[in-house]
Design a protein around this motif. Structure first.
Motif, PDB file in Angstrom:
ATOM      1  N   GLN A 125      21.512  41.790  49.991  1.00  0.00           N
ATOM      2  CA  GLN A 125      21.990  43.090  49.901  1.00  0.00           C
ATOM      3  C   GLN A 125      22.993  43.230  48.824  1.00  0.00           C
ATOM      4  OE1 GLN A 125      22.425  45.440  52.528  1.00  0.00           O
ATOM      5  NE2 GLN A 125      20.447  44.668  53.187  1.00  0.00           N
ATOM      6  N   PRO A 126      22.484  42.901  47.532  1.00  0.00           N
ATOM      7  CA  PRO A 126      23.283  42.998  46.319  1.00  0.00           C
ATOM      8  C   PRO A 126      24.188  44.126  45.991  1.00  0.00           C
ATOM      9  CG  PRO A 126      20.986  43.182  45.732  1.00  0.00           C
ATOM     10  CD  PRO A 126      21.045  43.097  47.246  1.00  0.00           C
ATOM     11  N   ASP A 127      25.100  44.045  44.747  1.00  0.00           N
ATOM     12  CA  ASP A 127      25.573  45.394  44.515  1.00  0.00           C
ATOM     13  C   ASP A 127      24.762  46.272  43.646  1.00  0.00           C
ATOM     14  OD1 ASP A 127      28.187  44.520  45.488  1.00  0.00           O
ATOM     15  OD2 ASP A 127      28.156  42.971  43.961  1.00  0.00           O
ATOM     16  N   VAL A 128      23.737  45.465  42.983  1.00  0.00           N
ATOM     17  CA  VAL A 128      22.767  46.215  42.034  1.00  0.00           C
ATOM     18  C   VAL A 128      21.758  45.402  41.725  1.00  0.00           C
ATOM     19  CG1 VAL A 128      22.817  46.902  39.675  1.00  0.00           C
ATOM     20  CG2 VAL A 128      25.104  47.133  40.594  1.00  0.00           C
ATOM     21  N   VAL A 129      20.539  46.102  41.790  1.00  0.00           N
ATOM     22  CA  VAL A 129      19.136  45.486  41.423  1.00  0.00           C
ATOM     23  C   VAL A 129      19.019  46.122  40.017  1.00  0.00           C
ATOM     24  CG1 VAL A 129      16.969  45.486  42.057  1.00  0.00           C
ATOM     25  CG2 VAL A 129      18.549  45.736  43.646  1.00  0.00           C
ATOM     26  N   LEU A 130      18.572  45.121  39.141  1.00  0.00           N
ATOM     27  CA  LEU A 130      17.956  45.299  37.829  1.00  0.00           C
ATOM     28  C   LEU A 130      16.644  45.492  38.091  1.00  0.00           C
ATOM     29  CD1 LEU A 130      20.045  43.339  35.334  1.00  0.00           C
ATOM     30  CD2 LEU A 130      19.530  45.837  35.173  1.00  0.00           C
ATOM     31  N   LEU A 131      15.791  46.592  37.835  1.00  0.00           N
ATOM     32  CA  LEU A 131      14.514  46.823  38.604  1.00  0.00           C
ATOM     33  C   LEU A 131      13.483  47.143  37.158  1.00  0.00           C
ATOM     34  CD1 LEU A 131      12.616  47.230  40.858  1.00  0.00           C
ATOM     35  CD2 LEU A 131      13.552  49.289  41.127  1.00  0.00           C
ATOM     36  N   ASP A 132      12.651  46.515  36.860  1.00  0.00           N
ATOM     37  CA  ASP A 132      11.581  46.767  36.187  1.00  0.00           C
ATOM     38  C   ASP A 132      10.610  47.865  36.627  1.00  0.00           C
ATOM     39  OD1 ASP A 132       9.721  46.968  34.141  1.00  0.00           O
ATOM     40  OD2 ASP A 132       8.544  45.101  34.615  1.00  0.00           O
ATOM     41  N   ARG A 158      27.270  46.036  30.556  1.00  0.00           N
ATOM     42  CA  ARG A 158      28.208  47.406  31.062  1.00  0.00           C
ATOM     43  C   ARG A 158      27.492  48.260  31.767  1.00  0.00           C
ATOM     44  NH1 ARG A 158      32.487  47.314  27.769  1.00  0.00           N
ATOM     45  NH2 ARG A 158      32.647  45.853  26.146  1.00  0.00           N
ATOM     46  N   ALA A 159      26.092  48.348  31.530  1.00  0.00           N
ATOM     47  CA  ALA A 159      25.362  49.301  32.495  1.00  0.00           C
ATOM     48  C   ALA A 159      25.466  48.994  34.024  1.00  0.00           C
ATOM     49  CB  ALA A 159      23.977  49.539  32.129  1.00  0.00           C
ATOM     50  N   VAL A 160      25.419  47.737  34.477  1.00  0.00           N
ATOM     51  CA  VAL A 160      25.358  47.031  35.714  1.00  0.00           C
ATOM     52  C   VAL A 160      26.982  47.524  36.245  1.00  0.00           C
ATOM     53  CG1 VAL A 160      25.559  45.059  37.109  1.00  0.00           C
ATOM     54  CG2 VAL A 160      23.721  45.286  35.493  1.00  0.00           C
ATOM     55  N   PRO A 180      29.324  36.856  32.194  1.00  0.00           N
ATOM     56  CA  PRO A 180      29.352  36.146  33.184  1.00  0.00           C
ATOM     57  C   PRO A 180      29.816  36.736  34.415  1.00  0.00           C
ATOM     58  CG  PRO A 180      30.593  34.894  31.505  1.00  0.00           C
ATOM     59  CD  PRO A 180      29.960  36.522  30.984  1.00  0.00           C
ATOM     60  N   SER A 181      30.206  37.915  34.374  1.00  0.00           N
ATOM     61  CA  SER A 181      30.850  38.814  35.577  1.00  0.00           C
ATOM     62  C   SER A 181      29.558  39.418  36.218  1.00  0.00           C
ATOM     63  CB  SER A 181      31.646  40.030  34.960  1.00  0.00           C
ATOM     64  OG  SER A 181      31.009  40.868  34.209  1.00  0.00           O
ATOM     65  N   VAL A 182      28.528  38.959  35.780  1.00  0.00           N
ATOM     66  CA  VAL A 182      27.102  39.827  36.482  1.00  0.00           C
ATOM     67  C   VAL A 182      26.514  38.493  36.887  1.00  0.00           C
ATOM     68  CG1 VAL A 182      24.828  40.953  36.136  1.00  0.00           C
ATOM     69  CG2 VAL A 182      26.955  41.684  34.954  1.00  0.00           C
ATOM     70  N   GLU A 183      26.472  38.248  38.035  1.00  0.00           N
ATOM     71  CA  GLU A 183      25.842  36.841  38.670  1.00  0.00           C
ATOM     72  C   GLU A 183      24.503  37.220  39.408  1.00  0.00           C
ATOM     73  OE1 GLU A 183      26.705  33.584  42.390  1.00  0.00           O
ATOM     74  OE2 GLU A 183      28.082  35.768  42.163  1.00  0.00           O
ATOM     75  N   ILE A 184      23.498  36.636  38.841  1.00  0.00           N
ATOM     76  CA  ILE A 184      22.157  36.805  39.310  1.00  0.00           C
ATOM     77  C   ILE A 184      22.023  35.917  40.504  1.00  0.00           C
ATOM     78  CG2 ILE A 184      19.896  36.519  38.846  1.00  0.00           C
ATOM     79  CD1 ILE A 184      21.037  38.657  37.212  1.00  0.00           C
ATOM     80  N   THR A 214      33.190  40.381  39.479  1.00  0.00           N
ATOM     81  CA  THR A 214      32.037  39.934  39.568  1.00  0.00           C
ATOM     82  C   THR A 214      30.985  40.468  40.372  1.00  0.00           C
ATOM     83  OG1 THR A 214      32.884  37.566  39.110  1.00  0.00           O
ATOM     84  CG2 THR A 214      30.684  37.717  39.904  1.00  0.00           C
ATOM     85  N   LEU A 215      29.882  40.879  40.032  1.00  0.00           N
ATOM     86  CA  LEU A 215      28.860  41.622  40.730  1.00  0.00           C
ATOM     87  C   LEU A 215      27.775  40.851  41.100  1.00  0.00           C
ATOM     88  CD1 LEU A 215      29.024  45.050  38.653  1.00  0.00           C
ATOM     89  CD2 LEU A 215      30.219  44.693  40.949  1.00  0.00           C
ATOM     90  N   ARG A 216      27.234  40.993  42.277  1.00  0.00           N
ATOM     91  CA  ARG A 216      25.928  40.313  42.814  1.00  0.00           C
ATOM     92  C   ARG A 216      24.834  41.370  42.518  1.00  0.00           C
ATOM     93  NH1 ARG A 216      25.555  40.247  47.621  1.00  0.00           N
ATOM     94  NH2 ARG A 216      24.341  38.243  47.798  1.00  0.00           N
ATOM     95  N   VAL A 217      23.875  40.468  41.507  1.00  0.00           N
ATOM     96  CA  VAL A 217      22.776  41.301  41.125  1.00  0.00           C
ATOM     97  C   VAL A 217      21.493  40.632  41.502  1.00  0.00           C
ATOM     98  CG1 VAL A 217      21.508  42.363  38.873  1.00  0.00           C
ATOM     99  CG2 VAL A 217      24.233  42.603  39.327  1.00  0.00           C
ATOM    100  N   VAL A 218      20.461  41.473  41.851  1.00  0.00           N
ATOM    101  CA  VAL A 218      18.979  40.764  42.024  1.00  0.00           C
ATOM    102  C   VAL A 218      18.332  41.304  40.697  1.00  0.00           C
ATOM    103  CG1 VAL A 218      16.913  41.110  43.232  1.00  0.00           C
ATOM    104  CG2 VAL A 218      18.984  40.459  44.478  1.00  0.00           C
ATOM    105  N   LEU A 219      17.616  40.353  40.128  1.00  0.00           N
ATOM    106  CA  LEU A 219      16.647  40.852  38.853  1.00  0.00           C
ATOM    107  C   LEU A 219      15.161  40.707  39.294  1.00  0.00           C
ATOM    108  CD1 LEU A 219      16.168  41.339  36.054  1.00  0.00           C
ATOM    109  CD2 LEU A 219      16.534  38.714  35.610  1.00  0.00           C
ATOM    110  N   VAL A 220      14.593  41.972  39.118  1.00  0.00           N
ATOM    111  CA  VAL A 220      13.281  42.233  39.539  1.00  0.00           C
ATOM    112  C   VAL A 220      12.641  42.552  38.242  1.00  0.00           C
ATOM    113  CG1 VAL A 220      11.713  43.568  41.052  1.00  0.00           C
ATOM    114  CG2 VAL A 220      13.903  43.085  41.690  1.00  0.00           C
ATOM    115  N   ASP A 221      11.559  41.358  37.869  1.00  0.00           N
ATOM    116  CA  ASP A 221      10.651  41.627  36.809  1.00  0.00           C
ATOM    117  C   ASP A 221       9.564  40.732  36.976  1.00  0.00           C
ATOM    118  OD1 ASP A 221      10.800  43.049  33.749  1.00  0.00           O
ATOM    119  OD2 ASP A 221       9.675  41.212  33.961  1.00  0.00           O
ATOM    120  N   ASP A 222       8.274  41.139  36.545  1.00  0.00           N
ATOM    121  CA  ASP A 222       7.346  40.256  36.717  1.00  0.00           C
ATOM    122  C   ASP A 222       6.997  39.217  35.468  1.00  0.00           C
ATOM    123  OD1 ASP A 222       6.621  42.458  35.091  1.00  0.00           O
ATOM    124  OD2 ASP A 222       4.503  42.338  35.750  1.00  0.00           O
TER     125      ASP A 222
END
Length: 224
Positions: free
Chosen positions: A48-55, A123-125, A26-30, A4-12
């Motif tokens: 300090q997330p593993d990945v940021v999904l960034l707009d 998958r990309a994350v 489910p393995s991608v936890e926002i 499971t990866l900790r992810v921050v989602l950034v979008d307006d």
């Protein structure tokens, strides 16, 4: 998809965030969300997330002191030292070559379009978290074209960096990433006046006239 990866989602757009969150594996936890540059920098530094999904296009770049950058670029520049182990995956409606190249040069590890499915994003994350670079198929050519001459650019950048002392190089990178003088001083444990002196020396040695030219110079040479 593994751990499971900790992810921050950034979008307006809150509707987009809600829809994507529901579609992800489910393995991608926002663990956090943000809608502008300041909010994104704050939550990334805190979590300090593993990945940021960034707009790519976010409001607030000018308020962050980087008016010539897109919102995504501003987040990348401000967060690179605040969260050094975090990977960034750009997610945008835009497939313009300029947008792709600018955020990759700013530090993103991949770029996919918002037309991607939840499974594709998940998958990309995981791929980006594992150290891979990920691009939507039609975007890969832009990246290859933009960085095809990397070897020559690296040699040129090395020659130019030889003009700067080690401390000047440290100051140069922080200023180019959008840090204010006081932030650079705190990061390097030196006075604001010393930062000003180093910046003046850097601009003189590189024959640049402003911090915005310095950011462009460093970005073109992949020094950020």
């Amino acid at each position: 998809m593994g751990e499971t990866l900790r992810v921050v989602l950034v979008d307006d757009h809150s509707i987009f965030r809600s829809g994507l969150r529901a579609d992800l594996d489910p393995s991608v936890e926002i663990v956090g969300e943000a809608a502008d540059v300041a909010g994104a920098v704050s939550v990334i530094a805190e979590l300090q997330p593993d990945v940021v999904l960034l707009d790519v296009h976010l409001p607030g770049a000018a308020d962050a002191g980087i008016p010539d950058a897109s919102g995504g670029e501003a987040v990348l520049r401000r967060s690179s030292l605040l969260a050094p182990r975090t990977r960034f995956l750009a997610l945008s409606v835009s497939d313009a070559a300029e947008d792709v190249v600018r955020v990759i040069r700013a530090g993103a590890r991949g770029y996919i379009t918002k037309g991607s499915s939840g499974e594709e994003v998940s998958r990309a994350v995981h791929a980006v978290a594992g150290g891979d670079a990920v691009f939507s198929p039609r975007l890969a050519g832009f990246v290859l074209d933009a960085f095809g001459a990397v070897a020559g650019e690296t040699a040129t950048a090395s020659d130019e960096l030889d003009r700067l002392s080690a401390r000047e190089q440290e100051v140069m990178r922080l200023i180019a990433r959008g840090y204010a003088y006081k932030e650079v001083a705190a990061e390097l444990f030196i006075s604001t006046k010393t930062v000003e002196t180093h910046v003046s020396a850097v601009l003189r040695k590189l024959q640049l006239s402003s911090r915005y030219e310095l950011t462009a110079w460093a970005s073109e040479r992949r020094l950020l």
